[in-house]
Structure formats: C-alpha cells, structure tokens
Design an enzyme around this catalytic site. Structure first.
Site, PDB file in Angstrom:
ATOM      1  N   ARG A 231      -9.969 -47.251  96.151  1.00 32.42           N
ATOM      2  CA  ARG A 231      -9.230 -46.333  95.281  1.00 32.42           C
ATOM      3  C   ARG A 231      -7.764 -46.746  95.173  1.00 32.42           C
ATOM      4  NH1 ARG A 231      -7.555 -40.310  96.689  1.00 32.42           N
ATOM      5  NH2 ARG A 231      -6.949 -39.541  94.630  1.00 32.42           N
TER       6      ARG A 231
ATOM      7  N   HIS B 150      -5.646 -47.506  91.775  1.00 33.55           N
ATOM      8  CA  HIS B 150      -4.421 -46.776  91.451  1.00 33.55           C
ATOM      9  C   HIS B 150      -3.231 -47.727  91.313  1.00 33.55           C
ATOM     10  CE1 HIS B 150      -5.491 -42.347  92.504  1.00 33.55           C
ATOM     11  NE2 HIS B 150      -6.578 -43.018  92.142  1.00 33.55           N
ATOM     12  N   ASP B 151      -3.232 -48.809  92.077  1.00 32.57           N
ATOM     13  CA  ASP B 151      -2.157 -49.787  91.979  1.00 32.57           C
ATOM     14  C   ASP B 151      -2.219 -50.519  90.649  1.00 32.57           C
ATOM     15  OD1 ASP B 151       0.033 -51.406  92.887  1.00 32.57           O
ATOM     16  OD2 ASP B 151      -1.395 -53.009  93.305  1.00 32.57           O
TER      17      ASP B 151
ATOM     18  N   ASP C 161       0.395 -55.061  91.558  1.00 32.27           N
ATOM     19  CA  ASP C 161       1.591 -55.653  92.158  1.00 32.27           C
ATOM     20  C   ASP C 161       2.024 -54.954  93.441  1.00 32.27           C
ATOM     21  OD1 ASP C 161       2.490 -53.254  91.178  1.00 32.27           O
ATOM     22  OD2 ASP C 161       4.245 -54.077  90.142  1.00 32.27           O
TER      23      ASP C 161
ATOM     24  N   ASN D 246      -1.733 -39.609  93.916  1.00 35.67           N
ATOM     25  CA  ASN D 246      -1.708 -40.571  95.021  1.00 35.67           C
ATOM     26  C   ASN D 246      -1.492 -39.941  96.395  1.00 35.67           C
ATOM     27  OD1 ASN D 246      -2.050 -42.699  93.207  1.00 35.67           O
ATOM     28  ND2 ASN D 246       0.163 -42.939  92.913  1.00 35.67           N
TER      29      ASN D 246
ATOM     30  N   PRO E  97      -6.282 -42.259  84.791  1.00 30.27           N
ATOM     31  CA  PRO E  97      -7.434 -41.563  84.201  1.00 30.27           C
ATOM     32  C   PRO E  97      -7.784 -40.329  85.026  1.00 30.27           C
ATOM     33  CG  PRO E  97      -7.813 -43.928  84.247  1.00 30.27           C
ATOM     34  CD  PRO E  97      -6.562 -43.682  85.033  1.00 30.27           C
TER      35      PRO E  97
ATOM     36  N   HIS F 250     -17.510 -44.872  92.912  1.00 25.76           N
ATOM     37  CA  HIS F 250     -17.620 -43.534  93.507  1.00 25.76           C
ATOM     38  C   HIS F 250     -18.870 -43.395  94.375  1.00 25.76           C
ATOM     39  CE1 HIS F 250     -14.849 -41.584  90.245  1.00 25.76           C
ATOM     40  NE2 HIS F 250     -14.161 -42.144  91.237  1.00 25.76           N
ATOM     41  N   THR F 251     -19.654 -44.454  94.482  1.00 25.48           N
ATOM     42  CA  THR F 251     -20.815 -44.424  95.371  1.00 25.48           C
ATOM     43  C   THR F 251     -20.373 -44.281  96.831  1.00 25.48           C
ATOM     44  OG1 THR F 251     -22.837 -45.596  96.038  1.00 25.48           O
ATOM     45  CG2 THR F 251     -20.914 -46.946  95.597  1.00 25.48           C
TER      46      THR F 251
END
Length: 317
Positions: A59, A63-64, A71, A88, A154, A184-185
């Site tokens: 995750r 998000h990065d 980066d 976050n 998102p 998401h598994t």
C-alpha cells in the site's frame, strides 16, 4: 519453441523500455551487489514478528507512486508532508524501509535510493504472503518535495469510470486497474471506510450488491455507531495469503470495499476478472499483478541529476 522465443522478445522489449526510462533490472549489481538481498532479509525479519507489514508495504508503494511519482516522498517526515495526509495516517512499514536503508548505507553509502528500497520491499512482501515474485527495475532517485496538499489518491467510493481515468493519467490501463486492486487480497480496512454500505446506503438499507448472507457478518464486525477504527480483513477467509480468493469473494458479493465490488458489476473490469478464472484468453493474476507493479513503479521516476540519494529516508539531504 516459437512461443518461448516470442516471450523472450517481449521481455527484451520491456527491458529496453525500462532502461530508456532510466531504470533497469540489476541497476546495483556492480555498485552495491548486496542491496537487494539486504532488503529481502530485512523484510523477512520484520514480517516474522509482524505479518501486517506485508500489505502495509504494498500500500505504501502505491501511495508513493500516485503522488509525485515513485520517489519515496511518502517517507519524508514533517508537519505538512504526504505522510500527514489523512489517507496516509494508517500506513504501516516505515520502520522496515528505515532499517533496510541503515544496513545498506553501512556497506554502500550514498548509492541506493529509498525509492528503490520501497519498490523492492513491496515485491518481497508479496512473496512472503505466497505471491509470485517479479524482477524489479531499479535506478530511481529520491524526490525532494513532499506536501500533504498534493495527496489526491483514488477512493473506495470512486466509480469505475473515475478509477479508470485516475489510473490512465499515470499510463495504467483497465487491466492494470483490476490487477493492482487485486492487491487487496492481503490486508485490512477500517470500519469507517466501508460501514456506510452496511446500513443506510440506499433508502431501502444496505448496499444491495453485498451478499445477504455476508451482511450480518460485516454488521457484527462494524456495528452502527461502533469503533470506526476497527480493522476488518478485506479478503475474507484469506487475508494473509496472496491468491485469487479476493476475486472469488468479489464474484460472490462478499467484498468489503465498494470500489472492489464494482470491479465485478462493471462489464469492462469483470471481463478481466473472468480471464483470471480461465476465460479466453486466460490470464494469470499473479503474473499480471507483477507486470502492473513494474508499470506503476515507473510512474514519474526521478533519475540522473533529477532527485537525490537520501542519507536517511525520512528527510531530504
């Protein structure tokens, strides 16, 4: 033999593409040959005492990459950095990256970027949860900008059309969208991110796409006006294993997050899922996930003189 040669050709073309973007598999093979093994061993060590870091690292990488590119800007600490943005605040695994960076700096100072360590750690986390490995191109540099105001990720409430647009903006197609959400598994979600589906979703009550037999289970875990921070397995019955169970649950109306369930109700994304289950032409979820992670891992990367190699991952030099 012909199929094998074709596969080799496409792999070679993919390598050329990646190298053209400034990254390549084995980037540190000469400058810091132990880098990848140090990351792997570090992730294994932390996973042994806390398995929840596996979905946390996957995750975090996502998000990065979706803010400022891949980066490591998500790792920078400060009062108004990405790390402080609401989406976050529940990220986990920062200590894993810091640990790996410290060990690498001891043997190869100023060589390996935090961005690459995060990309490698996300791959290793999937492997530790019984997922299939993939080759991670490296050679990224670390960014110097990290602002909470830039975080616009998102949402689980987004429609499929909106999700497609968001992913397409980064060069990711519908197949990538389905494969990456399949991450998401493994992992959990807080009740507050989906409990609205369980009670007053419509004027008639709960979200009708939820299996009626599954609804009481979710309601018992996330009672009305209950603890919104309580975490629930996203992939019911298989949250610690990287497998197709997530898509089986999705097909059966047993998804926790609304956007995940929409993958099945939308015809364009359902077609990809059906191919994971043997539809023609068939696709391997594990292989497609790795392929899509490589594509995602090249979003907005900084190379050459664009960026830096941080001494510590939590602060710019």
């Amino acid at each position: 033999m012909e199929k094998f040669l074709v596969k080799i050709f496409f792999l070679a073309m993919a390598t050329v593409l990646v190298e053209g973007q400034g990254t390549m598999v084995g980037f540190y093979s000469s400058s810091c040959p132990r880098a990848e093994s140090i990351v792997t061993l570090t992730v294994q060590s932390h996973f042994g005492s806390n398995p929840s870091i596996a979905p946390g690292l996957v995750r975090m990488h996502f998000h990065d990459c979706f803010v400022e590119g891949c980066d490591a800007s998500i790792l920078i600490e400060g009062s108004n950095t990405e790390k402080t943005a609401i989406p976050n605040l529940t990220l986990r695994g920062f200590e894993v990256i810091d640990d790996a960076k410290k060990q690498i700096e001891a043997v190869c100072p100023g060589i390996v970027s935090c961005a690459d360590i995060l990309a490698l750690a996300a791959r290793d986390a999937v492997v530790l949860t019984s997922g299939v490995s993939w080759m991670v191109p490296t050679g990224r540099r670390d960014g110097r900008v990290s602002l909470a105001s830039n975080v616009n990720l998102p949402s689980s409430k987004d429609s499929i059309d909106v999700l497609k647009q968001r992913f397409a903006a980064f060069g990711l197609n519908t197949q990538d969208l389905v494969a990456l959400l399949g991450g998401h598994t493994i992992g959990t979600a807080a009740c507050q991110t989906f409990s609205y589906r369980l009670y007053n979703f419509t004027s008639n009550g709960p979200d009708p796409s939820i299996d009626p037999a599954f609804l009481p289970q979710l309601q018992s875990l996330c009672p009305k006006n209950g603890d919104g921070t309580r975490r629930v397995d996203i992939d019911t019955g298989s949250a610690g294993r990287f497998d197709l169970s997530f898509f089986t649950n999705l097909r059966n109306g047993r998804c926790v997050l609304e956007s995940d369930q929409k993958l099945w109700t939308d015809a364009s994304t359902r077609a990809t899922i059906q191919r994971f289950f043997g539809g023609s032409p068939s696709l391997s979820f594990s292989d497609e996930f790795g392929r899509s992670m490589v594509k995602m891992g090249n979003i907005g990367i900084k190379t050459a003189t664009n960026g830096e190699i941080r001494k510590i991952c939590s602060a710019v030099n």
